[in-house]
Structures are given as structure tokens and as C-alpha cells.
Design an enzyme around this catalytic site. Structure first.
Site, PDB file in Angstrom:
ATOM      1  N   LYS A 246      -9.904 -22.746   0.420  1.00 63.24           N
ATOM      2  CA  LYS A 246     -11.031 -23.680   0.395  1.00 63.24           C
ATOM      3  C   LYS A 246     -12.222 -23.125  -0.376  1.00 63.24           C
ATOM      4  CE  LYS A 246      -9.967 -26.301   4.564  1.00 63.24           C
ATOM      5  NZ  LYS A 246     -10.398 -26.702   5.909  1.00 63.24           N
ATOM      6  N   ARG A 247     -12.407 -21.820  -0.298  1.00 63.47           N
ATOM      7  CA  ARG A 247     -13.571 -21.256  -1.001  1.00 63.47           C
ATOM      8  C   ARG A 247     -13.380 -21.257  -2.512  1.00 63.47           C
ATOM      9  NH1 ARG A 247     -12.915 -15.723  -2.253  1.00 63.47           N
ATOM     10  NH2 ARG A 247     -10.968 -14.842  -1.492  1.00 63.47           N
TER      11      ARG A 247
END
Length: 465
Positions: A246-247
Site C-alpha cells: 500500500k505504501r
């Protein structure tokens, strides 16, 4: 197999459509378009516990935002249960599948014993019918699962259109459960029936499905079906070379419009994630379809590069239609509670800024300053609106009251003020920017004045001089 190319995108709605799935959808869509074929959208929603209506809608929204229109579908696996059960009964009747009465506890014990012996955990075929083999009587009260009777000899082989030839020995595959004890069919079986019924000719998907492919090929062969061609796309890594998370950007595709990206920038970027056409970096959707093939997909992992995506987005912002950008800015301002009609014509403001911003949120931030009463930070006022600066603005204000309101005349009024006070352009322009928009950096000050309009300029200057 149909002579018409038929591809499919088959996401599971147990999560949102992310970048990896979007790339798979794009490549499947483009291959069908390139060959005048059919692109099918299928929602694989048999995981009832984890599938959600919200995730289904996010997938549909993401596909729509990217402009990846399906020619057929969306089809939902949960609406095809009777068809799956029909095929299972056929396999049972033909002796290509069988009932297995082993309980979960028995299977767990079997795997523990295999691990203790250093063997690979796998179903041992205890309920598999064989010539001369005597099976025990079915235990009372136990609902059986249905297992596919996998071949025990030979290999499963296919020419993967990305990875080349892949071979897996049948001895490595155990008898797959194709229907659970409660009667619900399993993923690998549903996929096979769907691909068969939908006449899929090319299966383009992530390489996390490579291990599923030999099982699916064997089931297709048992059904007498002609096999589709398979192309397995390698994974996408993050900027740092680690698995995409997600990052890095493995968020819902619908986060990208929220973050101010244009769909054409994301499409262009996705196209270059593992595929290339010479050294071309920027191309239209139409060019991509014209050029796309499977031969130039790299079998090695692609690496997500946020900087490149941002560069592409800035490029497409510069080329985008001003009215489209103004409409988007108006919508973003409205969501913030800002009246987009409270300032000058949005198209004029957008034209000033679209080459200076990297995304649509930055554009909306800039436009907002023209629509609200700005309140510069105290330190900004202290730094830029000095006594000398205020004196210069006090001289400029009456000049602006009577000047013709166009850039050349406005520029001359500023120069006349500079000459009167012995100042350079930044010593007048920067304080004027702060007074008008609350920030020290903007496009050319004469352009800002022209767009903001005489009435707003004089009113905003009047708070300081």
C-alpha cells in the site's frame, strides 16, 4: 476454439482493484482490441465470506474510470452455480471425478504424518477408485467432497506467451477438490467452466496463477475442451525493489482520481509496467492498442516508479482540455465547501496553472486562492509586506484603478511603480502576490492581475494599503 480473440479479466471482489489487477485488465483489454476481439469482465465472487458489494462496485468504478469497457459482462460466478453442478455431475458420471469422504480432521492428520516423514503434504488418494481397489463403505452422516481424478503419469506442459515453455509433472499434483462437502464448487473448477463457456482464447493474468494452470489444463482436457493460450505477467515491485504494498501504490485504483491523477496518465504508466515499444514513453491509448503485443512483455518483475507516474501526470495535465480541468477543479472545490463561482472564470485560472502543477489536487489548491478570502500567515506578511513594500503597493493601487485591464498595461503600471521607488520587479511583485493570493510564488504577476480582475485586485490590496 473461436477464431475471434476472446480475453477476460476476472477479479475477485475480496479487495479493491489495485495497480496489479488494473495492469492485467489493461493488457487483456488491449490484446482483444488489438485483434478485433472480445473483452469479457467476470467477477469471481465464490468466496462469499470475503467478497463484498463495496469491493464489486470499486472494481466496476475502477474499470470505468480507466476506460476499460467490457464487451461482455460483468458475469458473476455466484449466479452460475447450477452450471457448475451440472459439469461436476458429468465428470462424476464419466469417472473423471469421485466422492471423497475424508473428514477435515482425517486430512489434517494425514498431512501431519507426511510432514513428519519429510514428504510434501498432499492428498493420498484414499477414496480414489482404482481397478482392483476396494473402497470402504461411506461413513454415515458425512457429506462427501468431490475430487477431480488427476492423471498420475506424464507432464502438463504449455508454451506460456510471456514465460516460455513450462512443464509440471502430474505426479506433483494431487486430486483437487472441485466441490466442497456443502456442494459449493471451488475456485479452480469455476474458472475452468467459465473459460470454457465464455470461449476464452487467451488467459492473461498474474504469475501467482502459474501453479493453478496445470490443474486447470487437466480439467479442461477432461472436458474435451481446446486449451486457451496462457500469458502470465510477472509481479510488480515497489520503488525500493520490495513487493508492491500500500505504501508503494497498491491501493484501490479509485485512490488515483482522489489523489489528482488523470486516467490517461495512469493508463500510459501501466502500459509501460513490464511492456515496451522501443523507447516510447508517452503515447495515447489508441497508439498503445495499435502497438500492443505479448512478445514485448518482459518475464522479469516490473518496478513501480512514483516519480515517473507523477511526470506523466504533469505531462497530460499540460495537454488536457482547459474546460475539462476547470470542471474537475470546480468539483473538487465544491467537495471542500468552496464556491467555485466566487472567483474569476475558472478556465482562465486553470490556464495559468496547468503547466505548473503535478496533479489535479494541486490545481484545485491554486484555483481556490482565487475563490476565497486569503489570510497569509503572519510570518509571510512580516517577511514580504514590509514598510517599503506597502509604500510601493500604495503607489501602485491608484495606477491600477485607471489602467486598461490587460497584461501589457498592467505590467507597465508595475514598472512605473518600480521606477518611482527604485525597486526591482521581485520587490514589488512578491508583496503584491502575498496581498492578492497569500503566497509569494505564482505565475507571472501581470497575468495574475488580469485574471483576478480589477475589482478583486483593488479590494484585496485595500486590506494592506
Amino acid at each position: 476454439m473461436s477464431a475471434t480473440v476472446r480475453t477476460r479479466f476476472a477479479p475477485s471482489p475480496t479487495g479493491y482493484l489495485h495497480i496489479g489487477g488494473a495492469r492485467t485488465a489493461l493488457f487483456s483489454w488491449a490484446y482483444a482490441r488489438r485483434h478485433g476481439g472480445v473483452f469479457v469482465l467476470r467477477i469471481e465472487d465464490t468466496d462469499v465470506e470475503r467478497s463484498t458489494p463495496e469491493a464489486v462496485q470499486a472494481i466496476l468504478d475502477g474499470m470505468q474510470w480507466l476506460g476499460l469497457e467490457a464487451d461482455e459482462g460483468p458475469f458473476y460466478q455466484m449466479r452460475r452455480m447450477e452450471r457448475y453442478k451440472e459439469v461436476i455431475q458429468r465428470l462424476l458420471a464419466e469417472g473423471k471425478a469421485y466422492h471423497c469422504y475424508a473428514t477435515p480432521e482425517e486430512l489434517d492428520l494425514m498431512r501431519e504424518e507426511q510432514r513428519a516423514c519429510g514428504d510434501k503434504p498432499r492428498y493420498d488418494g484414499r477414496w480414489r477408485p482404482e481397478p482392483g481397489k476396494v473402497l470402504p463403505s461411506p461413513p454415515e452422516g458425512v457429506q462427501p467432497a468431490v475430487r477431480f481424478r488427476n492423471p498420475v503419469d506424464g507432464v502438463v506442459a504449455w508454451e506460456d506467451l510471456v514465460k516460455g515453455r513450462i512443464e509440471i509433472a502430474n505426479a506433483e499434483l494431487d486430486d483437487l477438490i472441485i466441490a466442497r462437502a456443502d456442494g459449493t464448487p471451488t475456485y479452480n473448477f469455476c474458472v475452468v467452466v467459465d473459460d470454457l463457456d465464455m470461449r476464452i482464447t487467451h488467459v492473461i493474468r498474474g504469475d501467482d496463477h502459474v501453479n493453478n494452470t496445470p490443474r486447470q489444463i487437466n480439467i479442461l482436457s477432461a472436458l474435451g475442451a481446446e486449451l486457451p493460450r496462457y500469458a502470465h505477467l510477472s509481479m510488480i515491485l515497489g520503488d525500493d525493489g520490495a513487493k508492491l504494498s500500500k505504501r508503494h501504490g497498491a491501493v484501490s485504483v479509485m485512490q488515483y482520481p482522489e489523489d489528482g491523477y488523470l486516467p490517461e496518465a495512469v493508463i500510459n504508466y501501466l502500459a509501460r509496467l513490464g511492456w515496451s515499444h522501443g523507447d516510447d514513453e508517452v503515447f495515447t491509448r489508441e497508439q498503445f492498442v495499435e502497438w500492443f503485443d505479448l512478445d514485448h512483455i518482459t518475464p522479469s518483475a516490473a518496478q513501480f516508479n512514483t516519480e515517473k507516474l507523477n511526470w506523466l501526470n504533469a505531462h497530460y495535465l499540460k495537454a488536457a482540455d482547459v474546460s475539462r480541468l476547470a470542471s474537475d477543479a470546480a468539483a473538487r472545490l465544491a467537495r471542500r465547501g468552496v464556491d467555485p463561482e466566487a472567483g474569476p472564470a475558472l478556465e482562465a485560472v486553470v490556464a495559468l496553472y496547468r503547466e505548473r502543477v503535478g496533479n489535479l489536487n494541486e490545481l484545485a489548491d491554486a484555483v481556490e486562492l482565487y475563490c476565497v478570502e486569503v489570510h497569509p500567515a503572519a510570518e509571510v506578511l512580516e517577511q514580504h509586506l514590509t514598510e517599503a513594500a506597502r509604500a510601493a503597493l500604495a503607489s501602485l493601487k491608484p495606477r491600477l484603478q485607471g489602467v486598461e485591464w490587460e497584461r501589457a498595461a498592467l505590467n507597465q503600471a508595475i514598472k512605473d511603480t518600480m521606477a518611482e521607488h527604485g525597486l526591482k520587479m521581485p520587490q514589488v511583485a512578491i508583496p503584491l502576490r502575498v496581498a492578492l493570493l497569500g503566497v509569494p510564488q505564482t505565475p507571472a504577476i501581470d497575468a495574475v492581475l488580469e485574471v483576478l480582475g480589477r475589482e478583486r485586485v483593488l479590494a484585496r490590496m485595500g486590506r494592506y494599503v
